[in-house]
Motif scaffolding. Structure first.
Motif, PDB file in Angstrom:
ATOM      1  N   LEU A  51       0.715  -0.844   0.369  1.00 43.78           N
ATOM      2  CA  LEU A  51       0.204   0.044   0.051  1.00 43.78           C
ATOM      3  C   LEU A  51       0.998   1.256  -0.089  1.00 43.78           C
ATOM      4  O   LEU A  51       1.921   1.041   0.044  1.00 43.78           O
ATOM      5  N   VAL A  52       0.401   2.575  -0.027  1.00 40.78           N
ATOM      6  CA  VAL A  52       0.608   3.727  -0.426  1.00 40.78           C
ATOM      7  C   VAL A  52       0.657   4.387   0.809  1.00 40.78           C
ATOM      8  O   VAL A  52      -0.482   4.740   1.140  1.00 40.78           O
ATOM      9  N   TYR A  53       1.798   5.107   1.253  1.00 38.24           N
ATOM     10  CA  TYR A  53       1.051   5.378   2.508  1.00 38.24           C
ATOM     11  C   TYR A  53       1.727   7.206   2.895  1.00 38.24           C
ATOM     12  O   TYR A  53       2.775   7.445   2.376  1.00 38.24           O
ATOM     13  N   GLY A  54       1.689   7.686   3.304  1.00 35.33           N
ATOM     14  CA  GLY A  54       2.458   9.051   4.112  1.00 35.33           C
ATOM     15  C   GLY A  54       2.741   9.878   2.802  1.00 35.33           C
ATOM     16  O   GLY A  54       4.061  10.516   2.513  1.00 35.33           O
ATOM     17  N   GLY A  55       1.668  10.017   1.592  1.00 32.53           N
ATOM     18  CA  GLY A  55       1.939  11.100   1.316  1.00 32.53           C
ATOM     19  C   GLY A  55       3.039  10.674  -0.269  1.00 32.53           C
ATOM     20  O   GLY A  55       4.050  10.738  -0.884  1.00 32.53           O
ATOM     21  N   GLY A  56       2.827   8.866  -0.720  1.00 37.37           N
ATOM     22  CA  GLY A  56       3.606   8.119  -1.702  1.00 37.37           C
ATOM     23  C   GLY A  56       4.696   6.849  -1.217  1.00 37.37           C
ATOM     24  O   GLY A  56       5.310   6.728  -1.919  1.00 37.37           O
ATOM     25  N   LEU A  57       5.075   7.577   0.175  1.00 41.09           N
ATOM     26  CA  LEU A  57       5.832   6.264   0.249  1.00 41.09           C
ATOM     27  C   LEU A  57       5.409   5.010   0.100  1.00 41.09           C
ATOM     28  O   LEU A  57       4.062   4.906   0.537  1.00 41.09           O
ATOM     29  N   ARG A  58       5.741   3.048  -0.323  1.00 42.76           N
ATOM     30  CA  ARG A  58       5.408   2.151  -0.257  1.00 42.76           C
ATOM     31  C   ARG A  58       5.348   0.996   1.034  1.00 42.76           C
ATOM     32  O   ARG A  58       6.360   1.390   1.345  1.00 42.76           O
ATOM     33  N   TRP A  59       4.944   0.565   1.048  1.00 42.67           N
ATOM     34  CA  TRP A  59       4.772  -0.439   2.467  1.00 42.67           C
ATOM     35  C   TRP A  59       4.768  -1.894   1.643  1.00 42.67           C
ATOM     36  O   TRP A  59       2.919  -1.229   0.972  1.00 42.67           O
ATOM     37  N   VAL A  60       5.014  -2.557   1.840  1.00 35.99           N
ATOM     38  CA  VAL A  60       5.472  -3.705   1.095  1.00 35.99           C
ATOM     39  C   VAL A  60       4.992  -4.817   2.294  1.00 35.99           C
ATOM     40  O   VAL A  60       6.495  -4.712   3.623  1.00 35.99           O
TER      41      VAL A  60
ATOM     42  N   VAL B 199       5.009 -10.311  10.219  1.00 39.10           N
ATOM     43  CA  VAL B 199       5.561 -10.300   9.185  1.00 39.10           C
ATOM     44  C   VAL B 199       6.634  -9.337   8.967  1.00 39.10           C
ATOM     45  O   VAL B 199       7.121  -8.479  10.020  1.00 39.10           O
ATOM     46  N   ILE B 200       7.608  -9.520   7.786  1.00 35.72           N
ATOM     47  CA  ILE B 200       8.662  -9.023   7.391  1.00 35.72           C
ATOM     48  C   ILE B 200       7.976  -7.196   6.875  1.00 35.72           C
ATOM     49  O   ILE B 200       7.504  -7.703   5.426  1.00 35.72           O
ATOM     50  N   ALA B 201       8.183  -6.067   6.886  1.00 34.98           N
ATOM     51  CA  ALA B 201       8.508  -4.840   6.104  1.00 34.98           C
ATOM     52  C   ALA B 201       9.180  -4.670   5.473  1.00 34.98           C
ATOM     53  O   ALA B 201      10.192  -4.293   5.806  1.00 34.98           O
ATOM     54  N   LEU B 202       9.313  -4.618   4.482  1.00 37.34           N
ATOM     55  CA  LEU B 202       9.948  -4.035   3.402  1.00 37.34           C
ATOM     56  C   LEU B 202       9.639  -2.617   2.947  1.00 37.34           C
ATOM     57  O   LEU B 202       8.856  -2.374   2.162  1.00 37.34           O
ATOM     58  N   VAL B 203      10.980  -2.339   3.727  1.00 40.05           N
ATOM     59  CA  VAL B 203      10.515  -0.265   3.772  1.00 40.05           C
ATOM     60  C   VAL B 203      12.067   0.166   3.117  1.00 40.05           C
ATOM     61  O   VAL B 203      12.724  -0.631   3.076  1.00 40.05           O
ATOM     62  N   PRO B 204      11.133   1.728   2.183  1.00 40.33           N
ATOM     63  CA  PRO B 204      12.458   2.140   2.033  1.00 40.33           C
ATOM     64  C   PRO B 204      13.186   2.741   3.186  1.00 40.33           C
ATOM     65  O   PRO B 204      12.752   2.896   4.247  1.00 40.33           O
ATOM     66  N   PRO B 205      14.956   2.966   3.029  1.00 42.40           N
ATOM     67  CA  PRO B 205      15.672   3.016   3.143  1.00 42.40           C
ATOM     68  C   PRO B 205      15.119   4.215   4.720  1.00 42.40           C
ATOM     69  O   PRO B 205      15.603   4.509   6.220  1.00 42.40           O
TER      70      PRO B 205
ATOM     71  N   GLU C 149      12.655   4.683   6.370  1.00 42.48           N
ATOM     72  CA  GLU C 149      11.575   4.220   7.210  1.00 42.48           C
ATOM     73  C   GLU C 149      12.738   3.155   8.042  1.00 42.48           C
ATOM     74  O   GLU C 149      12.645   3.089   8.770  1.00 42.48           O
ATOM     75  N   GLY C 150      13.536   2.791   7.124  1.00 44.24           N
ATOM     76  CA  GLY C 150      13.586   1.475   8.317  1.00 44.24           C
ATOM     77  C   GLY C 150      15.573   2.084   8.295  1.00 44.24           C
ATOM     78  O   GLY C 150      16.360   0.740   8.723  1.00 44.24           O
ATOM     79  N   GLY C 151      15.807   3.015   7.920  1.00 43.41           N
ATOM     80  CA  GLY C 151      17.288   2.838   7.949  1.00 43.41           C
ATOM     81  C   GLY C 151      18.033   2.416   6.665  1.00 43.41           C
ATOM     82  O   GLY C 151      17.874   2.174   6.024  1.00 43.41           O
ATOM     83  N   THR C 152      19.927   2.149   7.015  1.00 44.14           N
ATOM     84  CA  THR C 152      20.416   1.936   5.864  1.00 44.14           C
ATOM     85  C   THR C 152      20.483   0.398   5.097  1.00 44.14           C
ATOM     86  O   THR C 152      20.073  -0.554   6.341  1.00 44.14           O
ATOM     87  N   PRO C 153      19.714  -0.166   4.062  1.00 43.15           N
ATOM     88  CA  PRO C 153      20.315  -1.483   3.782  1.00 43.15           C
ATOM     89  C   PRO C 153      21.547  -2.646   4.057  1.00 43.15           C
ATOM     90  O   PRO C 153      22.518  -1.426   4.561  1.00 43.15           O
ATOM     91  N   GLY C 154      21.572  -3.570   4.671  1.00 41.43           N
ATOM     92  CA  GLY C 154      23.037  -4.033   4.627  1.00 41.43           C
ATOM     93  C   GLY C 154      23.587  -3.879   5.809  1.00 41.43           C
ATOM     94  O   GLY C 154      22.954  -3.986   7.522  1.00 41.43           O
ATOM     95  N   GLY C 155      24.612  -4.122   5.941  1.00 40.84           N
ATOM     96  CA  GLY C 155      25.493  -4.497   7.157  1.00 40.84           C
ATOM     97  C   GLY C 155      25.262  -5.842   7.944  1.00 40.84           C
ATOM     98  O   GLY C 155      24.855  -6.618   7.620  1.00 40.84           O
ATOM     99  N   ASP C 156      26.125  -5.556   9.002  1.00 40.24           N
ATOM    100  CA  ASP C 156      26.314  -7.137   9.659  1.00 40.24           C
ATOM    101  C   ASP C 156      25.674  -7.720  10.886  1.00 40.24           C
ATOM    102  O   ASP C 156      25.997  -8.201  11.131  1.00 40.24           O
TER     103      ASP C 156
END
Length: 145
Positions: free
Chosen positions: A41-50, A60-66, A68-75
């Motif tokens: 779905l789309v929320y917050g003025g165009g952000l996508r929530w998957v 569930v796991i939300a696949l969020v844009p960086p 919203e959720g921080g930096t992808p990857g890392g250890d």
């Protein structure tokens, strides 16, 4: 104080996983891992929530844009996944080309620390291994069989 707190929290619902490309991540989790898509779905003025989840999971796991959720990857590892057959899960992931540890850690096989800081747990119990998604987000699979 009687020790009873009226917190009204009933469960853990969602783990946030930052990804750089939500469509690529969605394809990995659904097509490669075989998970279910539970929301888009789309929320917050165009952000996508998957959202995705393994079949039967309540969390569930939300696949969020960086942003919203921080930096992808890392250890660092922030999510553990239960498997009722860790040998089959390990083989399934490696056969599908998923970046997964070569060995399942357990008796005589150490695993890296959850923080990814370079240390090891020498003889973890139960048996477990790490895998990474296409953004390098690291997950721990734990034997619950």
């Amino acid at each position: 104080m009687d020790g009873h707190v009226e917190h009204h929290i009933t469960r853990i619902a969602t783990v946030f996983v930052p990804v750089t490309d939500q469509d690529r991540a969605l394809a990995f989790y659904v097509d490669t891992l075989g998970w279910e898509q539970t929301g888009d779905l789309v929320y917050g003025g165009g952000l996508r929530w998957v959202e995705v989840k393994p079949s039967g999971s309540e969390i569930v796991i939300a696949l969020v844009p960086p942003g919203e959720g921080g930096t992808p990857g890392g250890d660092a590892t922030h999510c553990a996944i239960a498997s009722d057959d860790i040998e089959a899960t390990h083989a399934f992931l490696r056969n599908r080309g998923v970046e997964a540890d070569e060995h399942i850690a357990g008796a005589g096989q150490p695993r890296d620390l959850l923080s990814g800081s370079g240390g090891e747990v020498p003889d973890p119990m139960p048996r477990m291994f790490f895998f990474r998604d296409p953004d390098g987000n690291r997950f721990l699979v734990v034997d619950h069989g």
